[in-house]
Design an enzyme around this catalytic site. Sequence first.
Site, PDB file in Angstrom:
ATOM      1  CE1 TYR A 143      -3.287  -2.758   0.096  1.00 31.22           C
ATOM      2  CE2 TYR A 143      -3.824  -2.186   2.357  1.00 31.22           C
ATOM      3  CZ  TYR A 143      -4.048  -2.951   1.233  1.00 31.22           C
ATOM      4  OH  TYR A 143      -5.041  -3.900   1.236  1.00 31.22           O
ATOM      5  CB  SER A 192     -14.301  -4.246  -2.001  1.00 30.20           C
ATOM      6  OG  SER A 192     -13.408  -3.261  -2.442  1.00 30.20           O
ATOM      7  N   PRO A 193     -16.365  -4.548   1.124  1.00 33.16           N
ATOM      8  CG  PRO A 193     -16.656  -3.953   3.357  1.00 33.16           C
ATOM      9  CD  PRO A 193     -15.605  -4.081   2.293  1.00 33.16           C
ATOM     10  CG  LEU A 194     -19.646  -0.468   1.952  1.00 34.07           C
ATOM     11  CD1 LEU A 194     -19.295   0.912   2.480  1.00 34.07           C
ATOM     12  CD2 LEU A 194     -21.122  -0.771   2.182  1.00 34.07           C
ATOM     13  CG  LEU A 244     -23.085  -2.604  -2.792  1.00 37.13           C
ATOM     14  CD1 LEU A 244     -22.565  -3.752  -1.953  1.00 37.13           C
ATOM     15  CD2 LEU A 244     -24.492  -2.919  -3.315  1.00 37.13           C
ATOM     16  N   GLY A 265     -24.583   3.848  -3.072  1.00 36.20           N
ATOM     17  CA  GLY A 265     -25.559   4.556  -3.886  1.00 36.20           C
ATOM     18  C   GLY A 265     -25.053   5.854  -4.477  1.00 36.20           C
ATOM     19  CE  LYS A 266     -19.217   6.964  -2.644  1.00 35.09           C
ATOM     20  NZ  LYS A 266     -17.829   7.254  -2.193  1.00 35.09           N
TER      21      LYS A 266
END
Length: 318
Positions: free
Chosen positions: A48, A201-203, A208, A210-211
């Site tokens: 990273y 990346s759970p979203l 997810l 919604g953006k």
Amino acid sequence: MGASGLQVSALGLGTMTWGRDTDAVDAGECLRTFVEAGGTLVDTAAAYADGDAERILGALLSDEVARDDVVLCTKAGVRQGPGGTRRDASRGGLLAELDASLARLGTDHVDLFLVACPDPVTPLEETVSALRLAVTSGRTRYVGLANYPAWSAARAATLLEAADGIGLAALQLEYSLLERGVEREVVPAAQSLGPGLLAWSPLGRGVLTGKYRRAVPAGSRAASDHLSGFVAPYLDDDGATAVVEAVATAADGLGRAPLDVALAWLLARPTLASAVVGARTPAQLRGTLGATDLELPAEVHAALDDVSAPALGYPERW
């Protein structure tokens, strides 16, 4: 964390953006906010920001947050060289990277050490021997694999257990309502052999939340030069769009944010130990921390299961 004695918070703090999109000041606020909210698992990696994420984290653990207050996870196995990025899960490569990570983090051990991805050249037995040595030498307390298919994860778990009972504590993979491929074989393997699952990346790479339902906001990952390709697979996919709209509908009905619904669905999945959220800013992190108190009604959970169901066939379904 699965069948191991390692305890982690339901949400983990990811540091992939630290040192590049998240500066040291915002990183410090994120870490303090996370720990004050009861979070423990902090996930980083040697790769990273070319080590800068670990350097920032190490400085924060030295000055602002006690090392014993976090469960520290790092990853190795992706190396930069004259020919560019390459996978290296060799014994020498993994242990050298782990030693360098410990120096950047300012600690003599991490709590969890993961191999970042499969190496098509190095024999799995050699990779497993490096994990064993990382534990027996005191460099790490637990070990695991990231982004490995079920067959090799099962083989690694068997090799570790047969040698000295160290065990494979964790498997880290992308897992969300937009990516449920792990349910075909990795989840059954984890249930049988004992590792806990860490979801990255759970979203759904941010989709997810919604953006992106109407446009690509300025300053978002999809608008950045180096992360737009990471988000793109979920932006122009009809199946992903249907899932995002279902999450938004459920959120409206429950009076919650879409990310709350997406995380609540994931946190209820079997074998999941923690969902690692890669918040870029303190505000984004604060927006995710309340999701752990939401338990979806059974009918909502079932509807989300249906709209996001992964395709199963031979030989998973026989």
